[in-house]
Design a protein around this motif. Structure first.
Motif, PDB file in Angstrom:
ATOM      1  N   PHE A  98     -11.178 -12.167 -30.294  1.00 51.14           N
ATOM      2  CA  PHE A  98     -11.988 -13.137 -31.044  1.00 51.14           C
ATOM      3  C   PHE A  98     -11.632 -14.528 -30.546  1.00 51.14           C
ATOM      4  N   LYS A  99     -12.638 -15.255 -30.129  1.00 54.48           N
ATOM      5  CA  LYS A  99     -12.427 -16.647 -29.705  1.00 54.48           C
ATOM      6  C   LYS A  99     -13.445 -17.525 -30.417  1.00 54.48           C
ATOM      7  N   ILE A 100     -13.076 -18.762 -30.610  1.00 54.43           N
ATOM      8  CA  ILE A 100     -14.034 -19.724 -31.181  1.00 54.43           C
ATOM      9  C   ILE A 100     -14.096 -20.925 -30.251  1.00 54.43           C
ATOM     10  N   CYS A 146     -14.275 -22.423 -45.781  1.00 57.53           N
ATOM     11  CA  CYS A 146     -13.604 -23.293 -44.799  1.00 57.53           C
ATOM     12  C   CYS A 146     -13.695 -24.766 -45.190  1.00 57.53           C
ATOM     13  N   SER A 154      -8.459 -28.072 -35.441  1.00 51.13           N
ATOM     14  CA  SER A 154      -8.282 -27.808 -36.865  1.00 51.13           C
ATOM     15  C   SER A 154      -9.439 -26.961 -37.407  1.00 51.13           C
ATOM     16  N   VAL A 210     -10.775 -13.805 -39.696  1.00 44.32           N
ATOM     17  CA  VAL A 210      -9.826 -12.723 -39.434  1.00 44.32           C
ATOM     18  C   VAL A 210      -9.439 -12.015 -40.729  1.00 44.32           C
ATOM     19  N   SER A 211      -9.177 -12.794 -41.778  1.00 41.41           N
ATOM     20  CA  SER A 211      -8.736 -12.138 -43.011  1.00 41.41           C
ATOM     21  C   SER A 211      -9.907 -11.417 -43.689  1.00 41.41           C
ATOM     22  N   GLY A 214     -11.328 -19.724 -38.254  1.00 39.30           N
ATOM     23  CA  GLY A 214     -10.816 -18.521 -37.598  1.00 39.30           C
ATOM     24  C   GLY A 214      -9.955 -17.684 -38.538  1.00 39.30           C
ATOM     25  N   MET A 215      -9.088 -18.350 -39.295  1.00 34.06           N
ATOM     26  CA  MET A 215      -8.240 -17.627 -40.255  1.00 34.06           C
ATOM     27  C   MET A 215      -9.071 -16.958 -41.338  1.00 34.06           C
ATOM     28  N   ALA A 247     -11.462 -24.917 -35.666  1.00 38.49           N
ATOM     29  CA  ALA A 247     -11.389 -23.554 -35.123  1.00 38.49           C
ATOM     30  C   ALA A 247     -10.318 -22.743 -35.849  1.00 38.49           C
ATOM     31  N   GLY A 248      -9.190 -23.367 -36.140  1.00 36.96           N
ATOM     32  CA  GLY A 248      -8.102 -22.649 -36.812  1.00 36.96           C
ATOM     33  C   GLY A 248      -8.463 -22.265 -38.228  1.00 36.96           C
ATOM     34  N   CYS A 249      -9.067 -23.201 -38.945  1.00 40.35           N
ATOM     35  CA  CYS A 249      -9.375 -22.968 -40.362  1.00 40.35           C
ATOM     36  C   CYS A 249     -10.414 -21.865 -40.527  1.00 40.35           C
TER      37      CYS A 249
END
Lengths: 139, 139
Positions: B71-73, B118, B48, B58-59, B54-55, B50-52
């Motif tokens: 891009f990796k986290i 985040c 969760s 990216v934006s 990460g978004m 990494a996704g939050c």
């Protein structure tokens, strides 16, 4: 013990995380530039909580010989209005389905998870006001 | 805003949560009575996070015209030894792949996510000591 995950960006707002047991895809909906090809990141926190406390309860009910026919957990998280938006109020509803419930044992199992075993519940308590309840459904 | 999820027990240690965008299956391995048919609940917290973030990144990189090729986290969570076992130390490594990185913009984007946007990072700060870093890989 250390847990490690790695998210892999797949373009736009899509991220994939390969874990033992499966791949989790995370995406946003079109409003935020994604395509809805995965789950939203924040509800994954609620999913983690349901999974962690659910496993505790199932294994405790088995040890106590108080199994039920079916079991669902509903988790609601209220997000703050301002950035960073986080869950400040969370409710966890333990829903048991079956007949002849051993309610004292079920309540003991749920409370042991909430108070002693569930590490995700412990994390949630640090940032949210957590309210829990138990409901029974005869089937 | 309120987010709601419901986990549905599928026997043994398996739980499924249907969310817009996909179904998340949660299971334990055989040592704890499961069959490894789903992911473990606690690493979902790391997923969760990494996704939050990460978004966000990216934006922000898109708005700043500082896109990268990949891009990796990587998120590592250290669990406490005693029950309830929770993540007390967490490291988040932002790994960027490409050429001619706009490093000032990339660092600004990462820091804006960490400090301002985040929500999952904010929740993690309440229970864990969070350390972040950025790495660049020419490709």
């Amino acid at each position: 013990m250390i847990h490690t995950i790695e998210s892999d960006w797949k373009g736009k707002m899509l991220f994939c995380v390969e874990e033992p047991g499966g791949t989790v895809s995370i995406d946003s909906d079109a409003e935020f530039g994604g395509e809805g090809k995965g789950v939203l990141p924040k509800p994954l926190m609620l999913t983690s909580l349901a999974g962690c406390t659910g496993m505790d309860v199932v294994s405790l009910l088995k040890k106590m010989r108080a199994e039920v026919a079916d079991f669902k957990i509903e988790v609601k998280g209220h997000l703050t209005d301002e950035h960073p938006k986080y869950y400040d109020k969370v409710t966890v509803k333990y829903k048991f389905y079956g007949t002849d419930f051993k309610k004292d044992k079920i309540e003991k199992a749920v409370n042991l998870s909430i108070e002693r075993y569930c590490g995700v519940m412990e994390m949630f308590r640090r940032f949210a006001e957590v309210t829990t309840s138990i409901e029974y459904f005869e089937k």
